[in-house]
Scaffold this active site. Structure first.
Site, PDB file in Angstrom:
ATOM      1  CE  LYS A 110       4.641 112.773 -25.297  1.00 45.29           C
ATOM      2  NZ  LYS A 110       3.876 112.668 -26.671  1.00 45.29           N
ATOM      3  CE  LYS A 192       8.275 105.266 -27.210  1.00 42.04           C
ATOM      4  NZ  LYS A 192       7.625 105.266 -28.751  1.00 42.04           N
ATOM      5  CE  LYS A 195       6.907 110.685 -34.092  1.00 42.45           C
ATOM      6  NZ  LYS A 195       5.543 110.656 -35.197  1.00 42.45           N
TER       7      LYS A 195
HETATM    8  P1  ADP Z   1       6.743 108.293 -30.914  1.00 42.06           P
HETATM    9  O1  ADP Z   1       6.486 109.653 -30.979  1.00 42.06           O
HETATM   10  O2  ADP Z   1       6.437 107.715 -29.520  1.00 42.06           O
HETATM   11  O3  ADP Z   1       8.135 108.023 -31.394  1.00 42.06           O
HETATM   12  P2  ADP Z   1       4.722 107.616 -32.861  1.00 42.06           P
HETATM   13  O4  ADP Z   1       3.801 108.594 -32.155  1.00 42.06           O
HETATM   14  O5  ADP Z   1       5.153 108.054 -34.005  1.00 42.06           O
HETATM   15  O6  ADP Z   1       5.813 107.479 -31.665  1.00 42.06           O
HETATM   16  O7  ADP Z   1       4.022 106.009 -32.812  1.00 42.06           O
HETATM   17  C1  ADP Z   1       3.376 105.682 -33.632  1.00 42.06           C
HETATM   18  C2  ADP Z   1       3.324 104.014 -33.489  1.00 42.06           C
HETATM   19  O8  ADP Z   1       4.497 103.603 -33.322  1.00 42.06           O
HETATM   20  C3  ADP Z   1       2.748 103.712 -32.327  1.00 42.06           C
HETATM   21  O9  ADP Z   1       1.581 102.562 -32.279  1.00 42.06           O
HETATM   22  C4  ADP Z   1       3.619 103.446 -31.148  1.00 42.06           C
HETATM   23  O10 ADP Z   1       3.159 102.454 -30.121  1.00 42.06           O
HETATM   24  C5  ADP Z   1       4.777 102.834 -32.269  1.00 42.06           C
HETATM   25  N1  ADP Z   1       6.104 102.988 -31.644  1.00 42.06           N
HETATM   26  C6  ADP Z   1       6.648 104.183 -31.406  1.00 42.06           C
HETATM   27  N2  ADP Z   1       8.077 103.872 -31.093  1.00 42.06           N
HETATM   28  C7  ADP Z   1       8.295 102.834 -30.927  1.00 42.06           C
HETATM   29  C8  ADP Z   1       9.276 101.895 -30.715  1.00 42.06           C
HETATM   30  N3  ADP Z   1      10.514 102.326 -30.287  1.00 42.06           N
HETATM   31  N4  ADP Z   1       9.194 100.586 -30.805  1.00 42.06           N
HETATM   32  C9  ADP Z   1       7.896  99.927 -31.236  1.00 42.06           C
HETATM   33  N5  ADP Z   1       6.822 100.695 -31.433  1.00 42.06           N
HETATM   34  C10 ADP Z   1       6.930 101.993 -31.577  1.00 42.06           C
END
Ligand code: ADP
Ligand code: TRP
Length: 324
Positions: A110, A192, A195
């Site tokens: 980040k 990965k 969002k």
């Molecule tokens: P991000 O902002 O990284 O997309 P979030 O803050 O919405 O994700 O994450 C919420 C939950 O979803 C967390 O427990 C995170 O580890 C899980 N998560 C986020 N992206 C993924 C992914 N690509 N695959 C599996 N789990 C995920």
């Protein structure tokens, strides 16, 4: 068994966070005492627009319920509404070695992505996360793989505190799926789905035409066969994982089903499956968006219940640390 997890209100829910985290939460709410919260304070570590932010928080609550969290079976609340999170965060900061925070992968990523606005909150992010968890004396924290390091720090801090001040915190364990803990980007299967990069995401509430377009244009690999092989076929393997978890079929069953088929047929079948399975979520979200008062009531009920637990922990923590 007490369970807790959180999600940031930084955009719409995608199939990665649904599979990796929220689908676990749905199962756990049937058996455990569950707390799920919207991590609005964590979201402020990167720039947010104060005008839109309350709407984003509410949308996240709507999406959690639309995706299957049942307010009768779990506690849903907003992090910043329970002030004990920030209080415990400060106290835990005094036990956290700076070096541990500097080596966190998320901080490194980040601070590269937002290099013009690296703030101390970005560095202290995992300490707040530890406070979120330790406040509630939880047993398990269901998360995706990217949160592993943060959970390790949480355990370290709990043990350190207990050692220094006497047993105060439960030491929690992360709960991660064996497959599905890391769903990859549709555009780049080595990264990965996240969002913070919306172009990599299949959102849970995408319209059918969008789902179809995104799946049909997902990056696949050279060759023709539908075979799971993370090294040689990361694109197809990622789509197989999604298919398997959404369609509740094993990967080997799917490999058999698509043995003599090409990528096009496989993708079309996956798109159809997703359109079918995600339809009820989209409908429920539409319905909830017109019931703002109902959603706000759920969050208020959640706040009260969460605060009750958090205050009890803080009373003990303050006493142990010698605060008035
Ligand atoms: P991000 O902002 O990284 O997309 P979030 O803050 O919405 O994700 O994450 C919420 C939950 O979803 C967390 O427990 C995170 O580890 C899980 N998560 C986020 N992206 C993924 C992914 N690509 N695959 C599996 N789990 C995920
Ligand atoms: N850091 C998590 C994420 O980005 C969200 C989060 C904040 C969280 N506090 C938490 C997850 C406590 C589990 C437990 O996804």
């Amino acid at each position: 068994m007490r369970i807790l997890s959180g999600i940031q209100p930084t955009g719409s829910m995608h199939i990665g966070s649904y599979i990796g985290a929220v689908s676990q939460w749905k199962k756990l709410q049937e058996t455990g005492e569950c707390l799920f919260f919207i991590a609005d304070l964590h979201a402020l570590t990167v720039p947010q627009d104060p005008k839109n932010f309350p709407g984003q928080v509410l949308q996240t609550a709507v999406e959690l319920i639309a995706a299957g969290l049942d307010p009768e079976k779990c506690i849903i609340f907003i992090q910043s509404e329970v002030k004990e999170h920030t209080e415990l965060c400060w106290l835990l900061n005094t036990l956290t070695p700076l070096g541990e925070l500097e080596r966190m992968t998320q901080y490194k990523d980040k601070s590269k992505q937002f290099k013009d606005s690296i703030n101390a909150g970005l560095l202290n992010y995992p300490v707040l996360q530890a406070a979120d968890i330790l406040l509630y004396q939880v047993d398990s924290v269901p998360v995706g793989e990217d949160q592993k390091q943060h959970l390790e720090l949480t355990k370290t801090l709990a043990k350190k505190f207990n050692q220094k001040y006497g047993k105060t915190f439960n030491v929690p364990e992360p709960l991660m799926l064996e497959t599905g803990a890391k769903i990859m980007s549709l555009q780049n299967p080595k990264k990965k789905m996240s969002k913070s990069q919306p172009e990599t995401c299949l959102f849970l509430f995408d319209e059918p035409e969008i789902i179809k377009k995104k799946i049909m244009s997902a990056v696949t690999d050279t060759g023709k066969s539908i075979k799971y092989n993370l090294e040689k076929k990361p694109g197809i393997s990622n789509l197989l994982t999604i298919y398997s978890l959404v369609g509740q079929k094993s990967i080997s069953e799917l490999e058999k089903k698509f043995k003599n088929k090409g990528y096009g047929d496989f993708k079309k079948s996956l798109a159809d499956l997703l359109i079918l399975k995600l339809e009820p979520f989209r409908q429920k979200k539409k319905e909830l968006l017109s019931r703002e008062v109902y959603v706000k009531e759920i969050l208020e009920r959640g706040r009260k219940k969460a605060q009750f637990i958090a205050q009890a922990t803080m009373q003990d923590v303050r006493k142990k640390m010698g605060l008035a």
